[in-house]
Every structure is written in C-alpha cells, then in structure tokens.
Design a protein around this motif. Structure first.
Motif, short mmCIF file in Angstrom:
data_model
loop_
_atom_site.label_atom_id
_atom_site.label_comp_id
_atom_site.label_asym_id
_atom_site.label_seq_id
_atom_site.Cartn_x
_atom_site.Cartn_y
_atom_site.Cartn_z
N HIS A 119 0.86 -1.18 0.00
CA HIS A 119 0.00 0.00 0.00
C HIS A 119 0.90 1.23 0.00
O HIS A 119 1.76 1.36 0.87
CB HIS A 119 -0.91 -0.01 1.22
CG HIS A 119 -1.89 -1.13 1.18
ND1 HIS A 119 -1.53 -2.45 1.38
CD2 HIS A 119 -3.21 -1.13 0.94
CE1 HIS A 119 -2.59 -3.21 1.27
NE2 HIS A 119 -3.63 -2.44 1.00
N ASN A 163 1.38 5.36 -0.12
CA ASN A 163 0.85 6.69 0.15
C ASN A 163 2.03 7.66 0.04
O ASN A 163 2.58 8.09 1.05
CB ASN A 163 0.19 6.75 1.53
CG ASN A 163 -1.09 5.94 1.56
OD1 ASN A 163 -2.06 6.30 0.90
ND2 ASN A 163 -1.08 4.83 2.27
N GLN A 173 -2.84 11.68 3.24
CA GLN A 173 -2.71 10.42 3.97
C GLN A 173 -4.04 10.14 4.67
O GLN A 173 -4.39 10.82 5.62
CB GLN A 173 -1.59 10.52 5.01
CG GLN A 173 -0.26 10.98 4.44
CD GLN A 173 0.34 10.00 3.46
OE1 GLN A 173 0.48 8.82 3.75
NE2 GLN A 173 0.70 10.49 2.28
N SER A 175 -6.15 4.04 0.43
CA SER A 175 -4.75 4.17 0.05
C SER A 175 -4.68 4.91 -1.28
O SER A 175 -5.65 4.93 -2.04
CB SER A 175 -4.10 2.79 -0.10
OG SER A 175 -4.05 2.13 1.15
N HIS A 179 -4.39 -1.40 6.25
CA HIS A 179 -4.04 -0.96 4.91
C HIS A 179 -5.31 -0.95 4.07
O HIS A 179 -5.67 -1.96 3.46
CB HIS A 179 -3.01 -1.90 4.28
CG HIS A 179 -1.74 -1.99 5.06
ND1 HIS A 179 -0.85 -0.93 5.15
CD2 HIS A 179 -1.22 -3.00 5.79
CE1 HIS A 179 0.16 -1.30 5.89
NE2 HIS A 179 -0.03 -2.54 6.31
#
Length: 138
Positions: free
Chosen positions: A8, A10, A16, A21, A107
């Motif tokens: 995942h 970011n 965020q 994600s 996630h």
C-alpha cells in the motif's frame, strides 16, 4: 511464507487517509478476485432496506464478504473498491457501515466513489464492485 506481496503506497505529497490508500502494487504469485457489482439484494433475491442507505450498504458488504470468504479472502485482501451511490446520498453513512462490517483496516484499499442518477432497480441506493488479491496456491 507468502509468494506474493501487496504494498500500500501513500507517497509523500499526497493526502494520507485512514479510509483509502493512494496506490497499491501487487507482485509475485497472486490470484486476482474480481467482484461484480453488489447491491442490497440478499440470497433470496429480495432487496434489503428499501430507502435506507445504511442497511443497503451493510447488505452489499455482507455480499462482498461472502464472495471473499468463498475464495479464502477477507476485506484485508481488497485492492480496489468502486462505490456507486444514488445522487444525494451521504457517503459518510456508507463509510460508517463499512467500519462496522469490515473494521478499520490497517491498509485500506483504493476507493472511488461515484454518484449516479439511478440504478436499473429504482429502489437500489448503491452498488459496490471491487478487486481483491490472495496468494495463488495453484
């Protein structure tokens, strides 16, 4: 040991979020599960929760959980969800239902939310499709 990896991403410079994600990469020996559009129709073909977005969201998520379980997967294996809501619906209601059914995922998947004017069955308020990945044991 798993033969595939789901990362995942970011990247710095992007928002965020705990809800989704920004990107996910999958590499290695994996099996992809494509989940067709799920709405609030139960196993008997009956629409659950006419006029109630929260109840309909929970039924659609129950349907998705059933599909995932049939492949020995869970919400943690989701890579992407596309959520279609009837215009005027509040996506926060759906998100609350998602947290109740799936829990807060460490996630979260990629998420796209779209508003539509209506569905083929007028009393349906949402539809969710998605993609999940699990280890390929074949």
């Amino acid at each position: 040991m798993s033969t595939f990896r789901m990362e995942h991403k970011n990247p710095e410079g992007l928002f965020q979020s705990k809800a989704f994600s920004q990107a996910i990469t999958v590499s290695g020996k994996a099996k992809t599960i494509y989940i067709g559009g799920q709405n609030a129709v139960n196993a008997s073909g009956e629409l659950v929760g006419p006029g109630d977005l929260e109840v309909q969201t929970k039924q659609a998520l129950h349907n998705i959980a059933t599909i995932l379980a049939s492949e020995h997967a869970s919400f943690a294996n989701l890579v992407k969800l596309n959520i279609y809501l009837v215009s005027g619906s509040d996506p926060r209601v759906g998100y609350k239902a998602f947290l109740e059914i799936a829990g807060e995922l460490e996630h979260p998947p990629l998420v796209t939310v779209l508003f539509v004017s209506e569905f083929a069955r007028p009393s349906v308020l949402l539809e969710i499709d998605g993609i999940a990945v699990i280890e390929d044991n074949d």
